[in-house]
Design an enzyme around this catalytic site. Structure first.
Site, PDB file in Angstrom:
ATOM      1  CG  ASP A 169       3.607  -5.581   1.977  1.00 19.49           C
ATOM      2  OD1 ASP A 169       4.183  -5.328   0.901  1.00 19.49           O
ATOM      3  OD2 ASP A 169       2.455  -5.204   2.251  1.00 19.49           O
ATOM      4  CG  HIS A 200       1.413  -5.610  -1.233  1.00 22.56           C
ATOM      5  ND1 HIS A 200       1.553  -4.561  -0.353  1.00 22.56           N
ATOM      6  CD2 HIS A 200       0.722  -5.119  -2.296  1.00 22.56           C
ATOM      7  CE1 HIS A 200       0.982  -3.481  -0.853  1.00 22.56           C
ATOM      8  NE2 HIS A 200       0.472  -3.790  -2.033  1.00 22.56           N
TER       9      HIS A 200
END
Length: 231
Positions: A169, A200
Site C-alpha cells: 500500500d 492500495h
C-alpha cells in the site's frame, strides 16, 4: 430496490444511498466512502451487499463541505478534488454522522437491529474510529489510511473487527502496517488479513490496482464475517 434516504443527525440532515434486499427484515451494513464520495463504486458495493441479503446504506460523509460528491476514480481532476475534501474533512464530526446513520438505520422497521460498518480508505479509518468510540455489532476496514495515528484508542474496540491491508500500500507504510498489526494482535476480537503484492484499493471495482483474485478472497472473507456476526 434502490433508493435514497435522509439522515436527521445531531448536526444536520444529510443524504444516504440505500439498497434493500429482497427479503426483509434484514441486518444492515453502513458503507463508508473513500475520498470520491458516494460514487458509482460505493453504490455498486451497496447493491452487492443487498444481493447478499443485507440492507446497505452509504451516508454522504462530505455533506458539510459539499453535499452529493460523486467523483470518478479514473479522473485526475476528480482525484485532486477528492483529496482537497479529504484533507479538510473533520473526522470527529464524521464519526458523529456515522453514529447518527447507524442509529437511524437500526431503528428502521425493515432492519433486524443488527448493524455493521464497512469502509474503504477514508471510510476504513472512519470504520475503526466508529468501532472504538461507539457501539456497533461488527466492523470491516479495507486499507484504512492514518489508522496508525489512532491506535491509542484501540482499548475501546469491543465489536468484532475484520481488517484488510495491502502489503504494498502506497498510502500505508510498512512500519504503519506493523504498528496496526501489533496493536490489533492484542485484541481477541480483531482479525487482520494482509495481502502480499497488493497496492492500495486492490478491491475497488474500477481502480488502477484492482486485483480480481485478491478482491475475491477479501470479499469472501468479509461476506463470511458479516453473516457470522449479524445473523
Amino acid at each position: 430496490m434502490k433508493d435514497r434516504i435522509s439522515i436527521n443527525g445531531h448536526d444536520g440532515t444529510f443524504g444516504a444511498y440505500i439498497a434493500r434486499p429482497e427479503v426483509l427484515p434484514a441486518p444492515a451494513v453502513v458503507v463508508l466512502q473513500e475520498l470520491f464520495g458516494v460514487n458509482a463504486d460505493i453504490r455498486e458495493k451497496c447493491d452487492e451487499l443487498a444481493e447478499q441479503g443485507f440492507i446497505a446504506v452509504a451516508p454522504d460523509l462530505f455533506w458539510r463541505q459539499e453535499p452529493g460528491v460523486d467523483l470518478s476514480v479514473r479522473s485526475e481532476p476528480d482525484w485532486q478534488h477528492g483529496l482537497r475534501l479529504y484533507q479538510a474533512y473533520d473526522r470527529d464530526a464524521g464519526v458523529r454522522d456515522i453514529r447518527d446513520t447507524t442509529d437511524t438505520v437500526a431503528k428502521m422497521p425493515e432492519c433486524t437491529g443488527k448493524i455493521a460498518v464497512l469502509g474503504y480508505c477514508l471510510g476504513a479509518l472512519m470504520t475503526f474510529l466508529t468501532a472504538v468510540r461507539y457501539r456497533v455489532d461488527a466492523a470491516v476496514a479495507y486499507h484504512g489510511s492514518d489508522t496508525e495515528k489512532y491506535l491509542g484508542e484501540v482499548d475501546g474496540l469491543h465489536a468484532p473487527l475484520l481488517m484488510h491491508l495491502a502489503e504494498e500500500d502506497e498510502f500505508i507504510s510498512k512500519p504503519a502496517q506493523a504498528e496496526i498489526k501489533a496493536a490489533l494482535a492484542r485484541k481477541p476480537n480483531a482479525t487482520v488479513y494482509s495481502y502480499p503484492g497488493q497496492c492500495h484499493a486492490f478491491s475497488r471495482h474500477n481502480g488502477a490496482h484492482y486485483n480480481a483474485a485478491a478482491a475475491v478472497l477479501a470479499n469472501g472473507r468479509t461476506g463470511e464475517f458479516l453473516n457470522q456476526q449479524l445473523r
